[in-house]
Design a protein around this motif. Structure first.
Motif, PDB file in Angstrom:
ATOM      1  N   THR A 156      -0.295  10.270  11.896  1.00 21.25           N
ATOM      2  CA  THR A 156       0.035  10.617  10.513  1.00 21.25           C
ATOM      3  C   THR A 156      -1.194  10.487   9.619  1.00 21.25           C
ATOM      4  N   ARG A 157      -1.974   9.454   9.827  1.00 22.39           N
ATOM      5  CA  ARG A 157      -3.211   9.298   9.048  1.00 22.39           C
ATOM      6  C   ARG A 157      -4.141  10.476   9.291  1.00 22.39           C
ATOM      7  N   GLN A 158      -4.230  10.906  10.557  1.00 24.33           N
ATOM      8  CA  GLN A 158      -5.104  12.034  10.872  1.00 24.33           C
ATOM      9  C   GLN A 158      -4.604  13.313  10.201  1.00 24.33           C
ATOM     10  N   ARG A 159      -3.295  13.556  10.231  1.00 19.19           N
ATOM     11  CA  ARG A 159      -2.760  14.763   9.585  1.00 19.19           C
ATOM     12  C   ARG A 159      -2.969  14.720   8.076  1.00 19.19           C
ATOM     13  N   ALA A 160      -2.830  13.545   7.486  1.00 18.78           N
ATOM     14  CA  ALA A 160      -3.039  13.422   6.038  1.00 18.78           C
ATOM     15  C   ALA A 160      -4.487  13.717   5.674  1.00 18.78           C
ATOM     16  N   LEU A 163      -8.438  17.348   3.275  1.00 19.00           N
ATOM     17  CA  LEU A 163      -9.720  18.051   3.372  1.00 19.00           C
ATOM     18  C   LEU A 163      -9.541  19.569   3.260  1.00 19.00           C
ATOM     19  N   GLU A 164      -8.488  20.085   3.880  1.00 21.74           N
ATOM     20  CA  GLU A 164      -8.231  21.531   3.799  1.00 21.74           C
ATOM     21  C   GLU A 164      -7.981  21.967   2.361  1.00 21.74           C
ATOM     22  N   GLU A 169       0.825  -1.201   0.000  1.00 19.68           N
ATOM     23  CA  GLU A 169       0.000   0.000   0.000  1.00 19.68           C
ATOM     24  C   GLU A 169       0.863   1.256   0.000  1.00 19.68           C
ATOM     25  N   ALA A 170       1.940   1.233   0.783  1.00 24.72           N
ATOM     26  CA  ALA A 170       2.836   2.402   0.834  1.00 24.72           C
ATOM     27  C   ALA A 170       3.474   2.658  -0.529  1.00 24.72           C
ATOM     28  N   ASN A 171       3.867   1.602  -1.235  1.00 24.41           N
ATOM     29  CA  ASN A 171       4.448   1.781  -2.571  1.00 24.41           C
ATOM     30  C   ASN A 171       3.436   2.393  -3.531  1.00 24.41           C
ATOM     31  N   ALA A 172       2.181   1.907  -3.474  1.00 26.22           N
ATOM     32  CA  ALA A 172       1.149   2.456  -4.351  1.00 26.22           C
ATOM     33  C   ALA A 172       0.860   3.908  -4.000  1.00 26.22           C
ATOM     34  N   LEU A 173       0.807   4.238  -2.711  1.00 23.57           N
ATOM     35  CA  LEU A 173       0.566   5.625  -2.297  1.00 23.57           C
ATOM     36  C   LEU A 173       1.706   6.538  -2.749  1.00 23.57           C
ATOM     37  N   ALA A 174       2.944   6.060  -2.649  1.00 24.69           N
ATOM     38  CA  ALA A 174       4.084   6.866  -3.093  1.00 24.69           C
ATOM     39  C   ALA A 174       3.997   7.163  -4.588  1.00 24.69           C
ATOM     40  N   GLU A 175       3.549   6.185  -5.380  1.00 29.01           N
ATOM     41  CA  GLU A 175       3.414   6.410  -6.821  1.00 29.01           C
ATOM     42  C   GLU A 175       2.283   7.383  -7.115  1.00 29.01           C
ATOM     43  N   MET A 176       1.174   7.279  -6.374  1.00 27.38           N
ATOM     44  CA  MET A 176       0.077   8.254  -6.529  1.00 27.38           C
ATOM     45  C   MET A 176       0.555   9.650  -6.191  1.00 27.38           C
ATOM     46  N   ALA A 177       1.315   9.785  -5.105  1.00 26.51           N
ATOM     47  CA  ALA A 177       1.828  11.099  -4.712  1.00 26.51           C
ATOM     48  C   ALA A 177       2.757  11.663  -5.785  1.00 26.51           C
ATOM     49  N   ARG A 178       3.625  10.830  -6.332  1.00 29.67           N
ATOM     50  CA  ARG A 178       4.537  11.297  -7.379  1.00 29.67           C
ATOM     51  C   ARG A 178       3.768  11.762  -8.600  1.00 29.67           C
ATOM     52  N   MET A 179       2.759  10.986  -8.993  1.00 30.78           N
ATOM     53  CA  MET A 179       1.987  11.339 -10.174  1.00 30.78           C
ATOM     54  C   MET A 179       1.255  12.671  -9.985  1.00 30.78           C
ATOM     55  N   LEU A 180       0.601  12.859  -8.831  1.00 35.06           N
ATOM     56  CA  LEU A 180      -0.119  14.109  -8.594  1.00 35.06           C
ATOM     57  C   LEU A 180       0.839  15.281  -8.419  1.00 35.06           C
ATOM     58  N   ALA A 214      -0.326  15.030   1.043  1.00 33.09           N
ATOM     59  CA  ALA A 214      -1.075  14.193   1.983  1.00 33.09           C
ATOM     60  C   ALA A 214      -0.835  12.712   1.701  1.00 33.09           C
ATOM     61  N   LEU A 215      -0.848  12.339   0.427  1.00 28.39           N
ATOM     62  CA  LEU A 215      -0.589  10.943   0.068  1.00 28.39           C
ATOM     63  C   LEU A 215       0.840  10.545   0.412  1.00 28.39           C
ATOM     64  N   ASP A 216       1.787  11.456   0.224  1.00 26.54           N
ATOM     65  CA  ASP A 216       3.172  11.163   0.551  1.00 26.54           C
ATOM     66  C   ASP A 216       3.345  10.953   2.055  1.00 26.54           C
ATOM     67  N   MET A 217       2.619  11.731   2.860  1.00 26.00           N
ATOM     68  CA  MET A 217       2.651  11.539   4.309  1.00 26.00           C
ATOM     69  C   MET A 217       2.173  10.140   4.676  1.00 26.00           C
ATOM     70  N   LEU A 218       1.095   9.695   4.058  1.00 25.97           N
ATOM     71  CA  LEU A 218       0.581   8.352   4.328  1.00 25.97           C
ATOM     72  C   LEU A 218       1.590   7.284   3.925  1.00 25.97           C
ATOM     73  N   ALA A 219       2.211   7.477   2.758  1.00 27.00           N
ATOM     74  CA  ALA A 219       3.154   6.474   2.260  1.00 27.00           C
ATOM     75  C   ALA A 219       4.357   6.315   3.178  1.00 27.00           C
ATOM     76  N   LYS A 220       4.818   7.408   3.786  1.00 27.71           N
ATOM     77  CA  LYS A 220       6.024   7.359   4.601  1.00 27.71           C
ATOM     78  C   LYS A 220       5.789   6.830   6.009  1.00 27.71           C
ATOM     79  N   ASP A 221       4.554   6.947   6.519  1.00 29.09           N
ATOM     80  CA  ASP A 221       4.291   6.512   7.898  1.00 29.09           C
ATOM     81  C   ASP A 221       2.870   5.974   7.983  1.00 29.09           C
TER      82      ASP A 221
END
Length: 431
Positions: A305-309, A314-315, A180-191, A292-299
């Motif tokens: 961390t999930r709450q901050r993401a 949302l902000e 999941e972290a790898n997929a989130l990191a790729e989503m973050a990079r793409m966005l 936000a996605l990068d924060m999730l991917a790293k921790d």
């Protein structure tokens, strides 16, 4: 010569500089499997040396290391396959010695027959190779009793099973979260690439970003493959003896992450197709969601961390949450994509679906991430809260009463069926 030596040294230095990070990552990733193999081989040798009459019980550590030389989900199955190959090889080796004796002709015959039988019984490569090796050992070391080799294989496979199934079993949730972290990191990079291109308003860069959207397919495919492998692992390992709720919950998160990937693709494509003014307006928001996605991917394992993401996503998304004044279909689709991404981030991070609905209806301002169940090191141990004895007795009584009730209903149905058959038989006799 000196120039050649200097050139070779510079080439070696460049190679080390470029390859050292990858080598370090491979060693770090495989550190514990190496430790497990070393421990298993050593323990198998010591056990076989003290429990069997084999003079050189080299087959025990070989069996243990080979059984563990697989992915974490395949170690238990590897041990069973290895034993199957050993049994086939021993039988073929003994038969060959009885018919042909020893020598190169007998060796060739034993290898061919063992591999052929292994293919008929089980086409797994480990079974085929191990059958051939075992047959070779029996024919080559004919003076050594075959039962000793079988005992060595049983000891090696047993040690491998203890290590892979009891002491260091597969941590399915941890494996899923890494994927999941790898997929989130790729989503973050793409966005993030999309947001930078939108800010530059560079048509060529935007086109290149759109062309790179397909890069997300590989992490999603790996995530799906990891989930399927995890399901097979649960079915064929000691994990199924424990509490499967954390694994089931993580499996649901994989589905939500796949939906999040599709939402990110939609957002990247719609924003890239907008006008220059709209691109400039959406660029910061896209990059904030990427952060936000990068924060999730790293921790990913940290609740804070999930709450901050979630708060950050949302902000960034709220200014684009309402229906736009412009009725342009592309603008409407982009606003919808923004809310889809925010919704999928909330669901994946662990926000209760009812709270997500409240956020969308603007009844809840800041949703809270629920605490995730901790996963123990030994998944085969059930970590459910202990149920009081009285409550357990009541549950068993309820189950027993339900069983008795089902049996009584079945007996009544059987009696009614027999009575109906008797009446039909009487009517046929009267006629």
């Amino acid at each position: 010569m000196r120039r050649l030596v200097n050139a070779l040294m510079h080439a070696g230095q460049r190679w080390l500089t470029s390859e050292l990070p990858a080598v370090r990552d491979r060693l770090t990733e495989n550190f514990w499997p190496i430790v497990h193999a070393v421990v298993a081989g050593t323990v198998a040798w010591l056990v076989a040396k003290n429990l069997t009459a084999t003079r050189m019980p080299f087959f025990a550590p070989i069996a243990a290391v080979i059984a563990l030389n697989a992915s974490a989900s395949e170690r238990g199955a590897n041990a069973v396959r290895l034993l199957l190959g050993v049994v086939i090889g021993i039988l073929v080796g003994e038969l060959t010695i009885a018919l042909l004796g020893t020598g190169y002709r007998a060796l060739a015959f034993a290898i061919g027959l063992a591999m052929a039988l292994a293919i008929v019984v089980n086409f797994a490569r480990l079974v085929i190779g191990q059958a051939a090796v075992s047959a070779m050992l029996i024919v080559t070391f004919a003076e050594e009793a075959s039962l000793h080799r079988l005992a060595d294989a049983l000891i090696g496979a047993g040690v491998a099973l203890i290590i892979s199934q009891l002491l260091f079993p597969v941590r399915v949730v941890a494996i899923l979260r890494r994927a999941e972290a790898n997929a989130l990191a790729e989503m973050a990079r793409m966005l993030d690439d999309t947001g930078r291109a939108l800010a530059r308003d560079d048509d060529s860069s935007t086109e290149e970003t759109v062309d790179r959207l397909g890069g997300l397919s590989q992490p999603i495919a790996n995530l799906t493959q990891t989930r399927e492998s995890s399901r097979r692992t649960v079915r064929s390992s000691s994990i199924r003896l424990g509490d499967l709720e954390p694994i089931t919950r993580e499996d649901e998160h994989v589905d939500r992450l796949i939906y999040l990937g599709e939402s990110c693709l939609t957002l990247a494509r719609t924003t890239a197709a907008m006008s220059t003014e709209e691109r400039q307006r959406f660029a910061p928001m896209v990059r904030e969601i990427a952060e936000a996605l990068d924060m999730l991917a790293k921790d990913l394992n940290n609740q804070a961390t999930r709450q901050r993401a979630v708060d950050r996503a949302l902000e960034a998304a709220r200014p684009f949450g309402g229906r736009p004044t412009d009725d342009d279909p592309l603008t409407v689709s982009t606003h919808l994509a923004v809310m889809l991404v925010a919704t999928d981030i909330m669901l994946f991070a662990g926000i209760d679906p009812q709270e997500v609905r409240g956020v969308l209806e603007e009844d809840i301002d800041r949703p809270r991430v629920t605490r995730h169940t901790a996963v123990p090191w030994l998944p085969w141990v059930s970590w459910r809260p202990q149920v009081p004895v009285q409550e357990r007795v009541q549950k068993w009584r309820a189950r027993l009463a339900e069983f008795v009730s089902r049996e009584e209903d079945r007996q009544e149905e059987e009696a009614e069926r027999r009575e109906a058959e008797r009446r039909d038989h009487q009517q046929r006799n009267i006629q």
